[in-house]
Every structure is written in structure tokens, then in C-alpha cells.
Design a protein around this motif. Structure first.
Motif, PDB file in Angstrom:
ATOM      1  N   VAL A 164      -1.483  90.546   3.471  1.00 20.07           N
ATOM      2  CA  VAL A 164      -0.189  90.718   2.826  1.00 20.07           C
ATOM      3  C   VAL A 164       0.829  91.276   3.825  1.00 20.07           C
ATOM      4  CG1 VAL A 164       1.038  92.099   1.088  1.00 20.07           C
ATOM      5  CG2 VAL A 164      -1.139  90.986   0.512  1.00 20.07           C
ATOM      6  N   ILE A 168       4.397  89.626   4.948  1.00 24.60           N
ATOM      7  CA  ILE A 168       5.708  90.251   4.746  1.00 24.60           C
ATOM      8  C   ILE A 168       6.422  90.451   6.089  1.00 24.60           C
ATOM      9  CG2 ILE A 168       6.864  92.366   3.966  1.00 24.60           C
ATOM     10  CD1 ILE A 168       5.036  92.467   1.626  1.00 24.60           C
ATOM     11  N   MET A 171       7.785  87.132   7.294  1.00 21.91           N
ATOM     12  CA  MET A 171       8.970  86.665   6.571  1.00 21.91           C
ATOM     13  C   MET A 171      10.188  87.501   6.908  1.00 21.91           C
ATOM     14  SD  MET A 171       7.595  85.295   2.944  1.00 21.91           S
ATOM     15  CE  MET A 171       6.257  86.398   2.646  1.00 21.91           C
ATOM     16  N   ARG A 172       9.975  88.790   7.190  1.00 18.91           N
ATOM     17  CA  ARG A 172      11.126  89.624   7.560  1.00 18.91           C
ATOM     18  C   ARG A 172      11.698  89.177   8.901  1.00 18.91           C
ATOM     19  NH1 ARG A 172       8.591  95.178   5.599  1.00 18.91           N
ATOM     20  NH2 ARG A 172       9.174  95.001   3.400  1.00 18.91           N
ATOM     21  N   GLY A 173      10.803  88.688   9.802  1.00 19.82           N
ATOM     22  CA  GLY A 173      11.265  88.304  11.132  1.00 19.82           C
ATOM     23  C   GLY A 173      11.807  86.890  11.202  1.00 19.82           C
ATOM     24  N   LEU A 177      13.611  80.581   7.007  1.00 18.93           N
ATOM     25  CA  LEU A 177      12.976  80.415   5.697  1.00 18.93           C
ATOM     26  C   LEU A 177      13.878  79.630   4.757  1.00 18.93           C
ATOM     27  CD1 LEU A 177      11.622  84.025   5.056  1.00 18.93           C
ATOM     28  CD2 LEU A 177      10.307  82.011   5.698  1.00 18.93           C
ATOM     29  N   ALA A 198       1.855  83.062  -5.617  1.00 20.48           N
ATOM     30  CA  ALA A 198       3.200  83.327  -6.127  1.00 20.48           C
ATOM     31  C   ALA A 198       3.719  84.563  -5.415  1.00 20.48           C
ATOM     32  CB  ALA A 198       3.154  83.545  -7.623  1.00 20.48           C
ATOM     33  N   LEU A 199       5.007  84.588  -5.135  1.00 19.66           N
ATOM     34  CA  LEU A 199       5.574  85.746  -4.452  1.00 19.66           C
ATOM     35  C   LEU A 199       5.300  87.032  -5.219  1.00 19.66           C
ATOM     36  CD1 LEU A 199       9.020  84.735  -2.986  1.00 19.66           C
ATOM     37  CD2 LEU A 199       6.952  85.406  -1.789  1.00 19.66           C
ATOM     38  N   SER A 200       5.271  86.922  -6.565  1.00 20.65           N
ATOM     39  CA  SER A 200       4.989  88.122  -7.347  1.00 20.65           C
ATOM     40  C   SER A 200       3.588  88.646  -7.048  1.00 20.65           C
ATOM     41  CB  SER A 200       5.167  87.840  -8.844  1.00 20.65           C
ATOM     42  OG  SER A 200       4.530  86.642  -9.212  1.00 20.65           O
ATOM     43  N   VAL A 203       3.958  90.682  -3.606  1.00 22.21           N
ATOM     44  CA  VAL A 203       4.586  92.005  -3.618  1.00 22.21           C
ATOM     45  C   VAL A 203       3.782  93.013  -4.420  1.00 22.21           C
ATOM     46  CG1 VAL A 203       6.924  91.135  -3.305  1.00 22.21           C
ATOM     47  CG2 VAL A 203       6.057  91.458  -5.609  1.00 22.21           C
ATOM     48  N   ARG A 204       2.865  92.569  -5.253  1.00 23.63           N
ATOM     49  CA  ARG A 204       2.155  93.572  -6.047  1.00 23.63           C
ATOM     50  C   ARG A 204       0.857  94.010  -5.375  1.00 23.63           C
ATOM     51  NH1 ARG A 204       0.522  89.901 -10.839  1.00 23.63           N
ATOM     52  NH2 ARG A 204       2.437  90.664 -11.737  1.00 23.63           N
ATOM     53  N   ASN A 205       0.538  93.432  -4.198  1.00 21.48           N
ATOM     54  CA  ASN A 205      -0.679  93.832  -3.505  1.00 21.48           C
ATOM     55  C   ASN A 205      -0.386  94.652  -2.243  1.00 21.48           C
ATOM     56  OD1 ASN A 205      -3.327  92.684  -4.709  1.00 21.48           O
ATOM     57  ND2 ASN A 205      -1.828  91.035  -4.959  1.00 21.48           N
ATOM     58  N   ARG A 206      -1.379  95.445  -1.815  1.00 23.11           N
ATOM     59  CA  ARG A 206      -1.197  96.319  -0.652  1.00 23.11           C
ATOM     60  C   ARG A 206      -1.258  95.498   0.641  1.00 23.11           C
ATOM     61  NH1 ARG A 206      -0.492 101.085  -2.030  1.00 23.11           N
ATOM     62  NH2 ARG A 206      -0.926 101.576  -4.201  1.00 23.11           N
ATOM     63  N   ARG A 207      -0.693  96.095   1.692  1.00 17.58           N
ATOM     64  CA  ARG A 207      -0.537  95.376   2.957  1.00 17.58           C
ATOM     65  C   ARG A 207      -1.848  94.882   3.552  1.00 17.58           C
ATOM     66  NH1 ARG A 207       4.241  95.540   5.752  1.00 17.58           N
ATOM     67  NH2 ARG A 207       3.100  95.255   7.692  1.00 17.58           N
TER      68      ARG A 207
ATOM     69  N   ILE B 168       8.875  97.588  -3.661  1.00 14.04           N
ATOM     70  CA  ILE B 168       7.536  97.070  -3.367  1.00 14.04           C
ATOM     71  C   ILE B 168       6.472  98.098  -3.756  1.00 14.04           C
ATOM     72  CG2 ILE B 168       6.002  96.342  -1.495  1.00 14.04           C
ATOM     73  CD1 ILE B 168       8.244  94.827  -0.264  1.00 14.04           C
ATOM     74  N   MET B 171       6.058  98.110  -7.518  1.00 18.71           N
ATOM     75  CA  MET B 171       5.340  96.955  -8.054  1.00 18.71           C
ATOM     76  C   MET B 171       3.860  97.012  -7.706  1.00 18.71           C
ATOM     77  SD  MET B 171       7.988  93.831  -7.908  1.00 18.71           S
ATOM     78  CE  MET B 171       8.939  94.232  -6.484  1.00 18.71           C
ATOM     79  N   ARG B 172       3.537  97.585  -6.547  1.00 24.34           N
ATOM     80  CA  ARG B 172       2.122  97.697  -6.183  1.00 24.34           C
ATOM     81  C   ARG B 172       1.414  98.662  -7.118  1.00 24.34           C
ATOM     82  NH1 ARG B 172       3.061  97.792   0.171  1.00 24.34           N
ATOM     83  NH2 ARG B 172       3.146  95.540   0.488  1.00 24.34           N
ATOM     84  N   LEU B 177       3.112  94.638 -15.010  1.00 24.31           N
ATOM     85  CA  LEU B 177       4.091  93.612 -14.632  1.00 24.31           C
ATOM     86  C   LEU B 177       3.798  92.293 -15.337  1.00 24.31           C
ATOM     87  CD1 LEU B 177       4.278  94.142 -10.774  1.00 24.31           C
ATOM     88  CD2 LEU B 177       5.976  94.799 -12.468  1.00 24.31           C
ATOM     89  N   PHE B 181       6.571  86.207 -11.956  1.00 23.16           N
ATOM     90  CA  PHE B 181       8.020  86.317 -12.141  1.00 23.16           C
ATOM     91  C   PHE B 181       8.706  85.915 -10.855  1.00 23.16           C
ATOM     92  CE2 PHE B 181       8.368  90.357  -9.838  1.00 23.16           C
ATOM     93  CZ  PHE B 181       7.073  90.828  -9.928  1.00 23.16           C
ATOM     94  N   LEU B 199      12.700  87.117  -5.570  1.00 17.93           N
ATOM     95  CA  LEU B 199      11.612  87.774  -4.845  1.00 17.93           C
ATOM     96  C   LEU B 199      11.642  87.388  -3.373  1.00 17.93           C
ATOM     97  CD1 LEU B 199       8.473  87.768  -7.114  1.00 17.93           C
ATOM     98  CD2 LEU B 199       9.797  89.700  -6.274  1.00 17.93           C
ATOM     99  N   VAL B 203      11.173  90.038  -0.118  1.00 19.34           N
ATOM    100  CA  VAL B 203      10.155  90.051   0.934  1.00 19.34           C
ATOM    101  C   VAL B 203      10.751  89.782   2.310  1.00 19.34           C
ATOM    102  CG1 VAL B 203       8.275  89.403  -0.576  1.00 19.34           C
ATOM    103  CG2 VAL B 203       9.559  87.629   0.596  1.00 19.34           C
ATOM    104  N   ARG B 204      11.962  89.239   2.358  1.00 19.62           N
ATOM    105  CA  ARG B 204      12.474  88.944   3.697  1.00 19.62           C
ATOM    106  C   ARG B 204      13.316  90.086   4.250  1.00 19.62           C
ATOM    107  NH1 ARG B 204      16.522  84.443   2.146  1.00 19.62           N
ATOM    108  NH2 ARG B 204      14.776  83.098   2.507  1.00 19.62           N
ATOM    109  N   ASN B 205      13.473  91.183   3.483  1.00 16.16           N
ATOM    110  CA  ASN B 205      14.257  92.321   3.967  1.00 16.16           C
ATOM    111  C   ASN B 205      13.370  93.531   4.284  1.00 16.16           C
ATOM    112  OD1 ASN B 205      17.326  91.900   3.952  1.00 16.16           O
ATOM    113  ND2 ASN B 205      16.642  90.853   2.085  1.00 16.16           N
ATOM    114  N   ARG B 206      13.891  94.406   5.134  1.00 17.96           N
ATOM    115  CA  ARG B 206      13.135  95.582   5.561  1.00 17.96           C
ATOM    116  C   ARG B 206      13.130  96.639   4.472  1.00 17.96           C
ATOM    117  NH1 ARG B 206      11.219  94.961  10.182  1.00 17.96           N
ATOM    118  NH2 ARG B 206      12.045  93.203  11.365  1.00 17.96           N
TER     119      ARG B 206
END
Lengths: 459, 459
Positions: A164, A168, A171-173, A177, A198-200, A203-207, B168, B171-172, B177, B181, B199, B203-206
Motif C-alpha cells: 500500500v 501511495i 501515485m504521489r510522485g 495519472l 478499489a481506491l477505497s 486508503v483503508r489499509n496500512r502502508r 487516511i 479511514m484506516r 466505512l 466509495f 479518492l 492518494v495523489r497528495n502528500r
């Protein structure tokens, strides 16, 4: 309507392009008051501007196109109705058109270029940057109405072994996209899709969690050659929001999102509606002459159906001369048969389109429709028999029309389902040809039965 | 079709519920071979099982419902066609039904309970846990076909002043949830929505970025009372994937997602198609008797239309007795008028439904349709005039039918658009009533013009 947060008014209407606005813009354009027209259209976004262009008459439309050309919004192109888009495109030189296409998402670009006429298409492709040109040309290499035409090439595909956190950070870098996306596709080293996330879910899981542990491995994969009708069926049935598209080797080459499919669903139901009504396509915005020509063909076919029915009637001229009441009553039998058959036909054409009518249940449904036609035929035979008896004080005429009515409605029920099924089986679109065939049958048989029985029984 | 990753075959068909499968399941059920039936249906997911249930005959369907009852999948309920769902629901005691409803998303739960009959609805509500009951009852308190009925209560709303990292982390940690979504809603302290964030934007922002800095403040807010047709228009026009629903005080109370709207779009186009064809709704799965009753009404109305046309003909019995060729030719005039009018009508009904035909362009479109009808009328008048002349060696008959034809097609063009426009104006669904009114006009006027002109000119 994009209500700015400050002025949220839940009672405000959703229709921004009101008759009032359309009238004001038309007035401003007629008065050559460009400043006022510009002020009026400033709040409109592309879809709304498209609605406005469609709603204006041909002259005002031309003026408005001229007005918006200097700062043309490329997003307008895919929003427009075909007829109106042709008018817009005709006013843009290939260079400007290519610049607009360059700004579009790959699926919209392929769509817009694909709708251009041959010469114009060539000119626009020549003006496009090489990368865009190759992408559009490849898109156009797929058959129309297939997944290849609808798909978007921009997608997010990540190695399944990533975590995860990897995803993330990536995608930030990444600046390349897609603007918005709902799902991430996970691929193996050969670029075969192995799961989606799914993006959801991301975001709901740990890194530290591995993508392959949280992905959905039950992939619904779409071959690039899949017909758009099958695609719409698939999305609806599986409640999909997006699906990966693969080439014949199973490699991920694109994605289809639900908003593309909404358009297909919309078009399909409209198509059936239009065809059953005897129109090629929604011709609301077409010029009068073009509309006339398009509708002529269907009417011409129907003319021969009507003449055929007249030929049947003419076989019984002697009978009608003796009992003129037959001429009075005969349209009732034909018309009731036509209406009963159309009811069945409508259900059948729609059920074929949605794949609810299949060889597995065809026989049962045919049988049901014959029963419905027969039962209702009996009821209407009794009603019309009594009406005719009372009207012409002749029980025999009542009996003849009753017999003809029940037979014609039974046959109408059978043909209402058998004709579309048969056409579908031999690969002809049942929505196009069913109505005329059905009317021919119910008219010809209706007149023949009624007048034939009358000749046999009454004369 | 959910192709497991290992066996991806792009050529595989999307239709899992094949005629073959349906046949095998039906055979197994008839032979009381429950084990075989269970094996056959094991790979099916809820939407596919729904298709299978719909495709089976009534007996086999009853057997299959009995078979799946012990481990009933709640997701099956919202997937089923209304008629078939009633059969399933009839076999489940209120307790089991309540347990199934409890498992559903709030929008599906409201939908399923809302479709139950009064007594059954009460019984199921009584069996539901208090929290669910209140939620469902509140959902049912909104009018049918409005945003309130379609919306889902499960959503992600976060304070606008939070950062990406806050979001984030939240949501984790949050287990409550929604399952999937696409968008996050940002709210102010009074729970008024102030922006949305896809979403993919999150995920694309810091982590340090404030949500209010990356959110989209141009909100498309849906009042809870909005009609589903307006909603469908809005989603299509703005290419939305989800929209926040607010109560009359502007507070965020739910979300509508595009998959709910796909169903609405689907239903709407189908509705128009069915109504124009003279059927209340898609009655493919209905029992024979119910189908017969539903179609009877429409046919009954049409019977009086046909009788009215006959009354017109009967006024000219003396003329027909003298020139029997008139009886032979008269259906042609009526039928061509009906077909030309139906073409116009189909386009008009659809354009009204999609809000493309409005007071702003109505006059122009009416004028265009009159022109189209008139021009085509002239062409067909010439053709049929020559046919009639040649057929009966009587130029006068050719002249009469030509005159009647052009007049009737002109009137048909006008009525084809004026009738739906008029009905819409006075609040009657144009799809339901237009066809019968139009046919009455084109038949009555067609016969009257042709026979009247013949009486006047030929006798």
C-alpha cells in the motif's frame, strides 16, 4: 448545476439552460450584441453549452459557434449531438480541431476523430502530435461499437507484489495519472491483469500491507473486441464501475469506466425505441430535408404493405358491394390485431436486447403470448360481435367479425414474438424490421379472414 | 462472468447463464436431483442467480427458491425482477426476510422493503433491529422515485480543515466505512457539504496537504426531494459519479452513486418504449392471466378508437356502395398517416423525456415536422395517386387519394408533435396517451378526408 458552496439552494432547478436563457442568448446573437451573449454564456460549462447550442436554431447556432471559437473548450466536442457537432467541426480549421483533440482524454479523442468525415479526419490526424496520432489511429483500428473504441488508455496499473505504501508513494510522485480513477489494476510481470483494488480499499489499509493480499482476484476482464452491447450487459449485471481491457494475448491495454457504459445503455434503449417507431435515429436537430429523406424510406416500405392489404381487399370487391357493412367494420379487425401484436413485439424486442429472451425460455414465452392473444381475442370477439350485431341488426355479421377477431389476435400474439425471435436468429436487428412485418401480417390476415369468412358464410 | 486470473480466456462469452445451464438446472430440479442442482448453481453470484431464476419456468423457479432458501444470499433480492422477487419473498417468512434486509446496503434495504405488500412490510419491519427499522422507515418516508429513496446513508464525510494524513489515518482506523466509495465529502461544523474530493485526489497528495486546498468546491448538491428523472439528467449532463444529498436545511444526509442512476436511466428509456408499445411494463416474467389483464385495458381503449373510425366510414356507405374501389384504397391513407405520425411522435416523446424538446424550441420543431409531413405527403400523394389511377383506370380516384394523402400526412406531422407537447404541458405522460390519440386522429381524419373528398368530387 454546480452550486457554489456559498449559495446552496436545494430548491434551485437542475436545468440551467432554461427556455429563458436560450431566448436571451438568441436575442443577443440576433442583435449582434456579442458582449451580452458572452456574459450570458460565461457561467455555462461544456455540457450546458452543448445543450444551449443544440437548443438554438441553425442561424443563432452558427453565430454562437463563431463567438466561442477564439477560446474553444475541447470538452464541448464529445458532449454534442452528432448533427450539431458536424456544424461546429465544419467551422474549425484542422489545426484548431487537432489542438482541441489533443486536450481530450484518449477515449473522447478517438470518438471525436472517428466521427469526422474521411478527408477531415486525415487532415486532423496530420496536425496531431505523433504520439496522439498513433494513439488515435490505434483506437480507430478497433471496430466501431467495441470495447477498443470505448476504452481509455490512461489507467493505473501497479505490480501486484507492491505494498500500500509503495502504491501511495508512487501515485504521489507520478504526474501522468488519469485525472480521476476509481480502481487500480494489479499486473504480473507480463502485464497480465491479476486483480483489482478499489481506491477505497487502498486508503483503508496500512502502508505495509501487500496489494496482492487485499486485491480482488475475481477479475472481470474485457477483451478489446467485445461488442458494446455485451459490455453494457456485463456492467449492469455485475454492478461494475470499471473493467480492464486486454488484448488477444491477455495484456492490459486499457480501462472502461461506467460513465462510458452509461452512454451505451442510453443509446441502446433509445435505438430500440427509435427503430420501433420507424426512425433511424433521434433526428430532432436534423435539417428538414435530411429528416424528410431519412423518414421516406420507412414510409415507402410501409406503402407497399398497405398496398398489399388493399390487394387482399380487392379480391372481395363483389362481397363488399353486396354487404357494405363489411367495409365499415373491416378496419377494426386489422387494427386490433396490429395493436395486440405490437404489445407483444415491444416486450419481445426489449427482452432480446437485454438478453432476457433466450433459446432457453423462447418456447415458453411464445406459448404464453399465444395464450394471451387467444384469451384477449375471445374477449374482444365477444364485445365486437355484439356491437356489430346490434349496429347492423345482423347476428351473422357479428359472428363473422368475432371469428375473424379471435383468429387475428391469436396470430398477432404468435407473430409478435415469433417475428423478432426469427429475425434475431438469422442476424437481422429485430427492432428495425419487426414492426413492418407484423403490420403486414395482421393487416393482410385480418382483412383476408374477415372478408373471406363473410364471403363464405354470408353470401 | 468473473474469470479467475488463472483461466483468462478473452474469447469466453460474458453470458454465464447460458441456455444450456438453464436447461441442466431445470432438468436437475425436475428429477429432484438437489445435489446436482446445487453443484450447477454453486459458481453463480447473486446477479447471475437472479438471471437464472428469471429464466426458469414457474415450477422450476419454485423448486430453486426452496433449494437456495437455507443459505439465502440477501444480495439476490435487489437484483430480481419485480414479479420474480414477489415469488421469492412469498416463500420467506418475515424473520428470514428481515435477516436478509439487515445485510443489505441502506438504499437496497429501502428498495426491497418498499416493494413489499403492506402486511408483509409491517411484519418485516417488526422483525428488524431497531436501528435498521428506523433507517428503513425514514427512507420510506420519502416519496417514491425521489433522491431520498435512492440514496445511500453510508458515506464518508470529513471536516474540511483536516489534512490528507488525518483522512487516511481516520479511514484506516474506521471499520464502519461503506464497502466501496469513490468520493469523500467535506463538511463544515453544521454538516453542510462544502466540497468533494475524489479518492484519486486524496492518494495523489502528500499527508500534510489540507483537504480544503485540494477539494472541488463546485458541489452539485441534490435535494432529498429531487425527482429521479431530474437526477438522471443531472448525472448524465455533469458526468457525475456520485452526488451528496442534503435535507431541506442543507445538511448532508446521504449520497447517490452512479450505479443507482444507471438503473434509473435504464428504467426510463424502457418505460417510454413499453408505454409507446401499449404495455404497462416489461411483463416477460408475468403469469399469463396477469399479462392478459394488463394488456386488455390498452386494447379496450383502442377498440373504441377503431369503432369511432368505423362510424366515420359508415357515414359514407352510400358512396362506397357506388364505388367499391374506395373501400379497397381507404386503409392506405389511414395507415400512411399513422406511420408518419408515429415517426414524429417517437422522436417527440424521447426528446421530451431527455429535456431536449422545451418551450424554447417547440415552435421551431413543430414547424419542421409539419414541413416534413407536408413534403413527404406530396411525394406519397404522387406515388399513390399514380398507383390508384393505373389500378382502377380512373384518374379522378387517383386525384382524390392524392389529395387525402397529402392532407393526412401533413396533419399527422403536426399531431405527432403537438399531441405529446400538449399532453406534457397539461401534466399527462406523453408516452402513455400519445399513440392512441394520434391513431384516432390519423384514422378518423384519413377516412373522413378520403371518403368525403370522393363523395364530393366523384359522386
Amino acid at each position: 448545476m454546480t452550486i457554489p458552496a456559498a449559495s446552496q439552494d436545494p430548491e434551485e432547478t437542475v436545468y440551467v439552460v432554461t427556455p429563458q436563457l436560450i431566448g436571451e442568448v438568441a436575442d443577443a446573437l440576433r442583435d449582434r450584441d456579442d458582449a451580452r451573449a458572452r456574459t450570458l454564456i460565461r457561467p455555462l460549462e461544456a455540457p450546458e453549452l452543448a445543450d444551449l447550442l443544440e437548443a438554438l436554431g441553425p442561424d443563432a447556432r452558427g453565430d454562437l459557434i463563431r463567438l466561442i471559437r477564439p477560446d474553444f473548450d475541447p470538452e464541448l466536442l464529445p458532449e454534442l449531438d452528432e448533427t450539431v457537432r458536424d456544424e461546429v467541426v465544419a467551422q474549425l480549421p484542422p489545426g484548431e480541431l487537432a489542438a482541441a483533440v489533443h486536450e481530450l482524454d484518449s477515449d473522447d479523442a478517438v470518438y471525436v476523430v472517428g466521427e469526422l468525415e474521411e478527408g477531415q479526419r486525415r487532415a486532423v490526424l496530420d496536425e496531431l502530435p505523433a504520439e496522439d496520432r498513433i494513439a488515435v489511429e490505434q483506437g480507430l483500428s478497433y471496430l466501431e461499437y467495441t470495447a477498443g473504441r470505448l476504452m481509455q488508455r490512461e489507467l493505473v496499473a501497479l505490480p501486484a507484489f507492491w505494498t500500500v505504501g509503495n502504491a501511495i508513494d508512487h501515485m504521489r510522485g507520478e504526474s501522468d495519472l488519469p485525472e480521476e480513477f476509481y480502481d487500480i489494476f494489479l499486473v504480473d510481470p507480463r502485464n497480465h491483469p491479476v486483480g483489482t483494488l478499489a481506491l477505497s480499499g487502498l486508503v483503508r489499509n496500512r502502508r505495509g500491507v501487500r496489494l496482492s493480499d487485499i486485491m480482488d482476484p475475481d477479475l472481470t476482464v474485457v477483451p478489446v473486441t467485445m461488442d458494446q452491447e455485451e459490455l453494457a450487459f456485463l456492467f449492469r449485471q455485475q454492478d461494475l464501475t470499471s473493467a480492464p481491457v486486454v488484448d488477444p494475448d491477455g495484456r492490459l491495454i486499457g480501462v472502461i469506466t461506467i460513465d462510458d457504459v452509461v452512454d451505451v445503455i442510453d443509446e441502446e434503449a433509445e435505438d430500440d425505441l427509435m427503430k420501433l417507431g420507424g426512425v433511424n435515429e433521434d433526428d430532432l436537430y436534423r435539417a428538414t430535408m435530411a429528416t424528410m429523406r431519412a423518414r421516406f424510406t420507412w414510409l415507402f416500405v410501409n406503402l407497399w404493405t398497405a398496398v398489399l392489404a388493399s390487394l387482399v381487399i380487392s379480391q372481395f370487391e363483389a362481397t363488399i358491394e353486396k354487404i357494405v357493412a363489411l367495409a365499415v367494420l373491416m378496419p377494426i379487425v386489422a387494427s386490433m390485431g396490429g395493436n395486440a401484436g405490437t404489445q407483444t413485439l415491444t416486450v419481445a424486442v426489449r427482452a432480446l436486447a437485454t438478453h432476457e429472451l433466450t433459446p432457453a425460455n423462447a418456447l415458453r414465452i411464445v406459448w404464453k403470448e399465444v395464450l394471451v392473444g387467444g384469451f384477449n381475442g375471445l374477449l374482444f370477439a365477444a364485445i365486437i360481435g355484439m356491437i356489430a350485431w346490434a349496429w347492423f341488426s345482423a347476428p351473422a355479421i357479428g359472428g363473422v367479425i368475432a371469428l375473424a377477431m379471435v383468429s387475428n389476435m391469436l396470430i398477432a400474439g404468435f407473430c409478435g414474438i415469433a417475428i423478432p425471435l426469427g429475425l434475431d436468429r438469422i442476424g437481422i436487428d429485430p427492432a428495425v424490421a419487426s414492426t413492418v412485418l407484423l403490420t403486414t401480417v395482421t393487416d393482410v390476415i385480418g382483412f383476408f379472414l374477415f372478408l373471406g369468412l363473410a364471403t363464405w358464410i354470408l353470401i
